[in-house]
Scaffold this motif. Structure first.
Motif, mmCIF file in Angstrom:
data_model
loop_
_atom_site.group_PDB
_atom_site.id
_atom_site.type_symbol
_atom_site.label_atom_id
_atom_site.label_comp_id
_atom_site.label_asym_id
_atom_site.label_seq_id
_atom_site.Cartn_x
_atom_site.Cartn_y
_atom_site.Cartn_z
ATOM 1 N N LEU A 1 0.810 -1.222 0.000
ATOM 2 C CA LEU A 1 0.000 0.000 0.000
ATOM 3 C C LEU A 1 0.848 1.278 0.000
ATOM 4 O O LEU A 1 0.312 2.372 -0.083
ATOM 5 N N GLU A 2 2.164 1.131 0.077
ATOM 6 C CA GLU A 2 3.038 2.310 0.121
ATOM 7 C C GLU A 2 2.839 3.250 -1.071
ATOM 8 O O GLU A 2 2.719 4.468 -0.875
ATOM 9 N N PRO A 3 2.742 2.763 -2.307
ATOM 10 C CA PRO A 3 2.521 3.702 -3.417
ATOM 11 C C PRO A 3 1.167 4.409 -3.327
ATOM 12 O O PRO A 3 1.028 5.547 -3.770
ATOM 13 N N VAL A 4 0.170 3.758 -2.736
ATOM 14 C CA VAL A 4 -1.144 4.385 -2.575
ATOM 15 C C VAL A 4 -1.030 5.559 -1.606
ATOM 16 O O VAL A 4 -1.487 6.671 -1.895
ATOM 17 N N VAL A 5 -0.392 5.322 -0.465
ATOM 18 C CA VAL A 5 -0.228 6.378 0.532
ATOM 19 C C VAL A 5 0.673 7.482 -0.020
ATOM 20 O O VAL A 5 0.419 8.668 0.188
ATOM 21 N N HIS A 6 1.707 7.114 -0.756
ATOM 22 C CA HIS A 6 2.600 8.108 -1.367
ATOM 23 C C HIS A 6 1.824 8.989 -2.353
ATOM 24 O O HIS A 6 1.991 10.217 -2.368
ATOM 25 N N SER A 7 0.962 8.387 -3.146
ATOM 26 C CA SER A 7 0.140 9.162 -4.089
ATOM 27 C C SER A 7 -0.801 10.099 -3.341
ATOM 28 O O SER A 7 -1.013 11.244 -3.765
#
Length: 117
Positions: free
Chosen positions: A98-104
């Motif tokens: 989920l890191e790219p989701v939170v980063h976005s």
């Protein structure tokens, strides 16, 4: 974006089929993305560490969010066998994904915050 049913929101108790609904079910609820953000920063934490990092978050809501993220397979709960017992939560592979989701979300929020007007 694909084959989501016309009624995107799924009633409670029913399994989501749309990928956006599935993601929102995991990240839903006030504070959940911020709790997840703390796990992405740390990899693991106790509830006391999370309380210190998010002081406006009540203990009740923090407990609910930890249970939600555990049930979703995003974090794992580890209880010690020692006395007094302690509980540590660790980020799982699904949680790390989920890191790219939170980063976005961070980038989108930053652009909105910094936009004129």
């Amino acid at each position: 974006m694909g084959d989501c049913p016309g009624s995107a929101l799924v009633p409670p108790g029913r399994a989501a089929r749309c990928p956006v609904d599935i993601t929102l079910a995991v990240l839903g609820g006030r504070w959940t993305p911020l709790v997840l953000r703390e796990f992405l920063r740390r990899g693991e934490a106790t509830s006391s560490e999370l309380s210190a990092a998010l002081p406006a978050l009540s203990d009740k809501v923090l407990s609910e969010r930890l249970a939600q993220l555990t049930a979703a397979g995003v974090i794992e709960r580890h209880r010690s066998a020692s006395w007094p017992p302690w509980v540590r939560y660790t980020l799982t592979g699904q949680g790390r994904a989920l890191e790219p989701v939170v980063h976005s979300m961070w980038e989108w929020g930053t652009a909105r915050r910094d936009a004129p007007g």
